[in-house]
Motif scaffolding. Structure first.
Motif, short mmCIF file in Angstrom:
data_model
loop_
_atom_site.label_atom_id
_atom_site.label_comp_id
_atom_site.label_asym_id
_atom_site.label_seq_id
_atom_site.Cartn_x
_atom_site.Cartn_y
_atom_site.Cartn_z
N SER A 63 0.83 -1.20 0.00
CA SER A 63 0.00 0.00 0.00
C SER A 63 0.86 1.24 0.00
O SER A 63 1.97 1.24 0.54
CB SER A 63 -0.90 0.00 1.25
N ARG A 64 0.33 2.31 -0.58
CA ARG A 64 1.01 3.61 -0.53
C ARG A 64 0.90 4.21 0.87
O ARG A 64 1.66 5.07 1.24
CB ARG A 64 0.40 4.56 -1.55
N LYS A 65 -0.11 3.75 1.63
CA LYS A 65 -0.31 4.27 2.98
C LYS A 65 0.69 3.61 3.92
O LYS A 65 0.67 2.40 4.11
CB LYS A 65 -1.73 3.99 3.45
N LYS A 66 1.56 4.39 4.48
CA LYS A 66 2.59 3.87 5.38
C LYS A 66 1.98 3.13 6.57
O LYS A 66 2.53 2.15 7.05
CB LYS A 66 3.48 5.01 5.89
N SER A 67 0.81 3.57 7.04
CA SER A 67 0.18 2.94 8.20
C SER A 67 -0.29 1.52 7.92
O SER A 67 -0.47 0.73 8.85
CB SER A 67 -1.00 3.79 8.69
N ALA A 68 -0.49 1.15 6.66
CA ALA A 68 -0.95 -0.20 6.33
C ALA A 68 0.09 -1.24 6.69
O ALA A 68 -0.25 -2.36 7.07
CB ALA A 68 -1.29 -0.29 4.84
N ALA A 69 1.34 -0.90 6.59
CA ALA A 69 2.42 -1.85 6.87
C ALA A 69 2.40 -2.35 8.30
O ALA A 69 2.72 -3.51 8.57
CB ALA A 69 3.78 -1.22 6.55
#
Length: 173
Positions: free
Chosen positions: A11-17
């Motif tokens: 994901s481009r969303k860092k929080s998804a990691a």
């Protein structure tokens, strides 16, 4: 001991990691085996990087679980290609399990978490990536409907992308 690789889309969303890291860690702990996350794109580490590291550590076999809800493009094309490339390149046999799916086991886990974390009356948005495969989108819509029936929460599917049957208008950041 055979290590576990979880393979997400990324994901481009860092929080998804953080969610993928936590899920991978917990799966490894429960299975009492080393576990490492990998991503198809948009996040690090890639499957190639993970398999290179495992190979350098002397690993010759690893189990891999695709963290995908539907059996659409990524499950049918991207995962097999990435697995084949990494396996051939580093000589590590990757034992690929089925994608997560939208079956009763996934329903149970999501319903349990929802009951534990969301106050009664909460409207829940199931934010899926979406797909150009109508049946893949419909399976996520069915998943949301089943969870709603079990929990009493109203649940709406809002895909980021996808064609007909995607269940919503998508989200723009």
């Amino acid at each position: 001991m055979i290590p576990l690789i979880t393979l997400s889309h990324g994901s481009r969303k860092k929080s998804a990691a953080a969610g993928i890291t936590a899920l991978t860690h917990e799966a490894g702990r429960m299975l009492e085996t080393p576990a490492v996350e990998a991503h198809l794109e948009l996040a690090e580490p890639s499957l190639d990087q993970v398999v290179a590291t495992l190979s350098a550590e002397g690993v010759t076999r690893a189990a891999l679980v695709p963290l995908l809800f539907s059996n659409a493009y990524h499950a049918k094309i991207d995962v097999p290609e990435a697995v084949k490339d990494a396996s051939e390149k580093y000589g590590v046999e990757l034992l690929v399990g089925p994608h997560l799916g939208t079956g009763s086991d996934v329903v149970s886990v999501l319903a349990q978490r929802l009951r534990a974390d969301a106050p009664a009356g909460t409207h829940v948005i199931l934010y899926s990536v979406g797909s150009s495969h109508v049946s893949a989108n419909e399976s996520v819509i069915d998943l949301a409907h089943t969870i709603a029936l079990l929990t009493g929460y109203s649940i709406e599917v809002v895909p980021a992308t996808g064609g007909p049957g995607a269940g919503g208008a998508g989200v723009i950041e």
